[in-house]
Design a protein around this motif. Sequence first.
Motif, PDB file in Angstrom:
ATOM      1  N   ALA A  15       9.388  54.697  17.210  1.00 27.75           N
ATOM      2  CA  ALA A  15       9.689  55.379  15.961  1.00 27.75           C
ATOM      3  C   ALA A  15      10.961  54.820  15.354  1.00 27.75           C
ATOM      4  CB  ALA A  15       9.838  56.876  16.214  1.00 27.75           C
ATOM      5  N   VAL A  16      10.993  54.848  14.028  1.00 27.66           N
ATOM      6  CA  VAL A  16      12.185  54.402  13.314  1.00 27.66           C
ATOM      7  C   VAL A  16      12.967  55.637  12.888  1.00 27.66           C
ATOM      8  CG1 VAL A  16      13.060  53.206  11.283  1.00 27.66           C
ATOM      9  CG2 VAL A  16      11.060  52.314  12.504  1.00 27.66           C
ATOM     10  N   THR A  17      14.208  55.718  13.301  1.00 32.13           N
ATOM     11  CA  THR A  17      15.079  56.819  12.903  1.00 32.13           C
ATOM     12  C   THR A  17      16.129  56.281  11.942  1.00 32.13           C
ATOM     13  OG1 THR A  17      14.778  58.002  14.988  1.00 32.13           O
ATOM     14  CG2 THR A  17      16.715  58.561  13.685  1.00 32.13           C
ATOM     15  N   VAL A  18      16.123  56.818  10.730  1.00 31.07           N
ATOM     16  CA  VAL A  18      17.088  56.421   9.712  1.00 31.07           C
ATOM     17  C   VAL A  18      18.169  57.491   9.645  1.00 31.07           C
ATOM     18  CG1 VAL A  18      17.457  56.013   7.250  1.00 31.07           C
ATOM     19  CG2 VAL A  18      15.400  55.115   8.376  1.00 31.07           C
ATOM     20  N   SER A  19      19.410  57.098   9.849  1.00 29.64           N
ATOM     21  CA  SER A  19      20.538  58.032   9.797  1.00 29.64           C
ATOM     22  C   SER A  19      21.254  57.895   8.466  1.00 29.64           C
ATOM     23  CB  SER A  19      21.521  57.756  10.940  1.00 29.64           C
ATOM     24  OG  SER A  19      20.906  57.988  12.195  1.00 29.64           O
ATOM     25  N   VAL A  20      21.445  59.028   7.804  1.00 26.50           N
ATOM     26  CA  VAL A  20      22.187  59.065   6.545  1.00 26.50           C
ATOM     27  C   VAL A  20      23.443  59.896   6.778  1.00 26.50           C
ATOM     28  CG1 VAL A  20      22.137  59.624   4.096  1.00 26.50           C
ATOM     29  CG2 VAL A  20      20.025  58.954   5.260  1.00 26.50           C
ATOM     30  N   LEU A 193      16.117  60.889   9.442  1.00 22.40           N
ATOM     31  CA  LEU A 193      14.720  60.881   9.038  1.00 22.40           C
ATOM     32  C   LEU A 193      13.938  60.072  10.068  1.00 22.40           C
ATOM     33  CD1 LEU A 193      15.311  60.030   5.278  1.00 22.40           C
ATOM     34  CD2 LEU A 193      14.892  62.297   6.236  1.00 22.40           C
ATOM     35  N   VAL A 194      12.886  60.647  10.611  1.00 24.29           N
ATOM     36  CA  VAL A 194      12.115  59.988  11.653  1.00 24.29           C
ATOM     37  C   VAL A 194      10.747  59.601  11.090  1.00 24.29           C
ATOM     38  CG1 VAL A 194      11.173  60.168  13.976  1.00 24.29           C
ATOM     39  CG2 VAL A 194      13.325  61.322  13.413  1.00 24.29           C
ATOM     40  N   PHE A 195      10.442  58.316  11.182  1.00 22.54           N
ATOM     41  CA  PHE A 195       9.162  57.784  10.745  1.00 22.54           C
ATOM     42  C   PHE A 195       8.252  57.608  11.969  1.00 22.54           C
ATOM     43  CE2 PHE A 195      12.235  56.900   7.490  1.00 22.54           C
ATOM     44  CZ  PHE A 195      11.537  57.063   6.302  1.00 22.54           C
ATOM     45  N   PRO A 196       6.955  57.316  11.787  1.00 19.40           N
ATOM     46  CA  PRO A 196       5.977  57.474  12.878  1.00 19.40           C
ATOM     47  C   PRO A 196       6.278  56.664  14.132  1.00 19.40           C
ATOM     48  CG  PRO A 196       4.853  57.224  10.793  1.00 19.40           C
ATOM     49  CD  PRO A 196       6.310  56.944  10.523  1.00 19.40           C
ATOM     50  N   ASP A 197       5.822  57.233  15.253  1.00 20.88           N
ATOM     51  CA  ASP A 197       5.895  56.561  16.552  1.00 20.88           C
ATOM     52  C   ASP A 197       4.784  55.520  16.666  1.00 20.88           C
ATOM     53  OD1 ASP A 197       7.964  58.248  17.904  1.00 20.88           O
ATOM     54  OD2 ASP A 197       6.486  59.799  17.508  1.00 20.88           O
ATOM     55  N   THR A 198       5.076  54.476  17.404  1.00 20.18           N
ATOM     56  CA  THR A 198       4.045  53.478  17.710  1.00 20.18           C
ATOM     57  C   THR A 198       3.956  53.206  19.211  1.00 20.18           C
ATOM     58  OG1 THR A 198       5.648  51.703  17.318  1.00 20.18           O
ATOM     59  CG2 THR A 198       4.232  52.348  15.475  1.00 20.18           C
ATOM     60  N   GLU A 199       4.778  53.881  20.019  1.00 21.66           N
ATOM     61  CA  GLU A 199       4.654  53.775  21.480  1.00 21.66           C
ATOM     62  C   GLU A 199       5.181  55.044  22.116  1.00 21.66           C
ATOM     63  OE1 GLU A 199       8.857  51.588  22.730  1.00 21.66           O
ATOM     64  OE2 GLU A 199       6.959  50.559  23.004  1.00 21.66           O
ATOM     65  N   ALA A 200       4.830  55.269  23.357  1.00 19.35           N
ATOM     66  CA  ALA A 200       5.293  56.447  24.099  1.00 19.35           C
ATOM     67  C   ALA A 200       6.778  56.313  24.422  1.00 19.35           C
ATOM     68  CB  ALA A 200       4.484  56.601  25.384  1.00 19.35           C
ATOM     69  N   PRO A 201       7.471  57.435  24.624  1.00 17.92           N
ATOM     70  CA  PRO A 201       8.898  57.376  24.962  1.00 17.92           C
ATOM     71  C   PRO A 201       9.129  56.808  26.359  1.00 17.92           C
ATOM     72  CG  PRO A 201       8.228  59.589  24.271  1.00 17.92           C
ATOM     73  CD  PRO A 201       6.981  58.811  24.508  1.00 17.92           C
ATOM     74  N   LEU A 202      10.368  56.418  26.604  1.00 17.65           N
ATOM     75  CA  LEU A 202      10.801  56.061  27.948  1.00 17.65           C
ATOM     76  C   LEU A 202      11.097  57.332  28.744  1.00 17.65           C
ATOM     77  CD1 LEU A 202      13.242  53.122  27.112  1.00 17.65           C
ATOM     78  CD2 LEU A 202      10.910  52.949  28.017  1.00 17.65           C
ATOM     79  N   PRO A 203      11.154  57.250  30.090  1.00 18.85           N
ATOM     80  CA  PRO A 203      11.481  58.448  30.876  1.00 18.85           C
ATOM     81  C   PRO A 203      12.853  59.004  30.488  1.00 18.85           C
ATOM     82  CG  PRO A 203      10.646  56.704  32.292  1.00 18.85           C
ATOM     83  CD  PRO A 203      10.855  56.089  30.942  1.00 18.85           C
ATOM     84  N   PRO A 204      12.964  60.323  30.310  1.00 14.05           N
ATOM     85  CA  PRO A 204      14.254  60.913  29.953  1.00 14.05           C
ATOM     86  C   PRO A 204      15.311  60.667  31.028  1.00 14.05           C
ATOM     87  CG  PRO A 204      12.464  62.465  29.576  1.00 14.05           C
ATOM     88  CD  PRO A 204      11.887  61.320  30.342  1.00 14.05           C
ATOM     89  N   THR A 205      16.571  60.639  30.588  1.00  8.97           N
ATOM     90  CA  THR A 205      17.722  60.547  31.481  1.00  8.97           C
ATOM     91  C   THR A 205      18.261  61.953  31.718  1.00  8.97           C
ATOM     92  OG1 THR A 205      18.302  58.348  30.664  1.00  8.97           O
ATOM     93  CG2 THR A 205      20.031  59.592  31.800  1.00  8.97           C
ATOM     94  N   LEU A 206      18.314  62.402  32.952  1.00  9.38           N
ATOM     95  CA  LEU A 206      18.823  63.736  33.271  1.00  9.38           C
ATOM     96  C   LEU A 206      20.343  63.738  33.182  1.00  9.38           C
ATOM     97  CD1 LEU A 206      16.508  64.694  36.276  1.00  9.38           C
ATOM     98  CD2 LEU A 206      16.063  64.805  33.808  1.00  9.38           C
ATOM     99  N   ILE A 207      20.892  64.725  32.478  1.00 11.16           N
ATOM    100  CA  ILE A 207      22.328  64.772  32.193  1.00 11.16           C
ATOM    101  C   ILE A 207      23.040  65.803  33.064  1.00 11.16           C
ATOM    102  CG2 ILE A 207      24.066  65.141  30.415  1.00 11.16           C
ATOM    103  CD1 ILE A 207      22.421  62.629  29.995  1.00 11.16           C
ATOM    104  N   SER A 208      22.518  67.026  33.061  1.00 19.71           N
ATOM    105  CA  SER A 208      23.220  68.120  33.747  1.00 19.71           C
ATOM    106  C   SER A 208      22.191  69.134  34.239  1.00 19.71           C
ATOM    107  CB  SER A 208      24.208  68.783  32.771  1.00 19.71           C
ATOM    108  OG  SER A 208      24.878  69.855  33.379  1.00 19.71           O
ATOM    109  N   PRO A 209      22.426  69.718  35.416  1.00 16.49           N
ATOM    110  CA  PRO A 209      23.567  69.573  36.321  1.00 16.49           C
ATOM    111  C   PRO A 209      23.476  68.301  37.158  1.00 16.49           C
ATOM    112  CG  PRO A 209      21.977  71.072  37.264  1.00 16.49           C
ATOM    113  CD  PRO A 209      21.451  70.728  35.896  1.00 16.49           C
ATOM    114  N   ALA A 210      24.582  67.976  37.819  1.00 14.62           N
ATOM    115  CA  ALA A 210      24.583  66.851  38.747  1.00 14.62           C
ATOM    116  C   ALA A 210      23.627  67.145  39.905  1.00 14.62           C
ATOM    117  CB  ALA A 210      25.995  66.607  39.272  1.00 14.62           C
TER     118      ALA A 210
END
Length: 406
Positions: A15-20, A193-210
């Motif tokens: 997906a393309v994310t445009v930041s304004v 603004l998020v435009f369409p996805d063309t592939e599945a996400p990567l595995p999430p990174t766990l942040i908290s708790p340790a």
Amino acid sequence: MSVLLALGFALGLGAVTVSVGTATGSSNHFPIHTGYSYNYTQQIYTQSQINHAGAISRIRFYHHSSYPGSLGNSHDWVIYMGHTSRSSFGSTSDWEPAANLVQVFSGSVLSSIPPPGDWLEIILDTPFNYDNFSNLVVAIHETTPGLNYSVYWGGFTSGSNTGLSLHHNGINPDINNLPEARLMTDNIAALQLVFPDTEAPLPPTLISPADNAPVRDGQALEWRLPVGSADASGYDVYIDGVMVSEAQTARSYVLSGLETGPHTWQVIARNNVGSSLPSEMRSFVMSLAIGSGEGNFQLPISLYTTFSQSQSIYLQSEIASGIQGAQSIERIAYHWNGLTACSNSNHWIIYMGHTDRTEFDNLDANWVPISQMVQVFDGHLALPAIPGWIEIDLDIPFVYNNADNL
């Protein structure tokens, strides 16, 4: 050459994310002002700020800061988008007509609210096809009765007079017959603004708790997508191998009702293309909680005296529901209301002991003798102007026999 081609394709997917805007500033007016019962706002984002054509499937606003629960009376939103040739508003009555806008979302955003410092993501009911030729108007009508403390959103200085805000405590505005705005400004909300996805996400990174950290009821598991991942429309959360939340949009999950002791957790991200591989597996240890922490009492200390001493009795029946047999208490926590920072009452000495008492008989001479207790902590604590649990690692663990009261 084949390596370069493969790498190029990999980087081009997702997906393309445009930041304004940069979200380094803050605004309590855009996208809405939670200090008022009803809101209607319009913001103009220019073609040069967006510079990407396609179907906008999601939008995000940055949650800069807030008091807990501030969106409780301001979470029902109707969102409109439209193309426009204007780059600014000419006056406080120069609204973009509702007939020129398309409704793209209607619903509650309450379950999507992230903690401060993260983006509120809204999945549009109807994607908006942006032509990358016109400027973009984003209008938000907030319709939940009631008001609360102000939420501050990430904001930036855009072009002159690019934001109109109408907020009122008694009248829900009719967007087809709008009065003058109460504010016209160039300080508007940072937007993704998020435009369409063309592939599945990567595995999430766990942040908290340790990994293997102690946690409590009400504490949140938190995660993020790694850099370079396609965007996610939702997340599946697994605890002990069982899905406990499906396709939730928030990147945190609040723990509730788990048995005390160790548990494992993982997260899978998903979008319209597919699902990620599971995240790494982490463990946490659920601590025993007694009470909800919702009341405001002068225990365990009084902030209004130079020195204070208190004793509290916790019944074996309150403790036994979460443990089996004798257990070593290594950490305790008290819920702090955070109404003010406290630096004059932060040196605590803590004692623990067993007792057959269930209550104190009078105010004068019914203390449990200090000789019947053990000192388990002596130190200084941080008591900030932020509500939350104050965790105390004991200097000496206390072995609770699970037969007497504590």
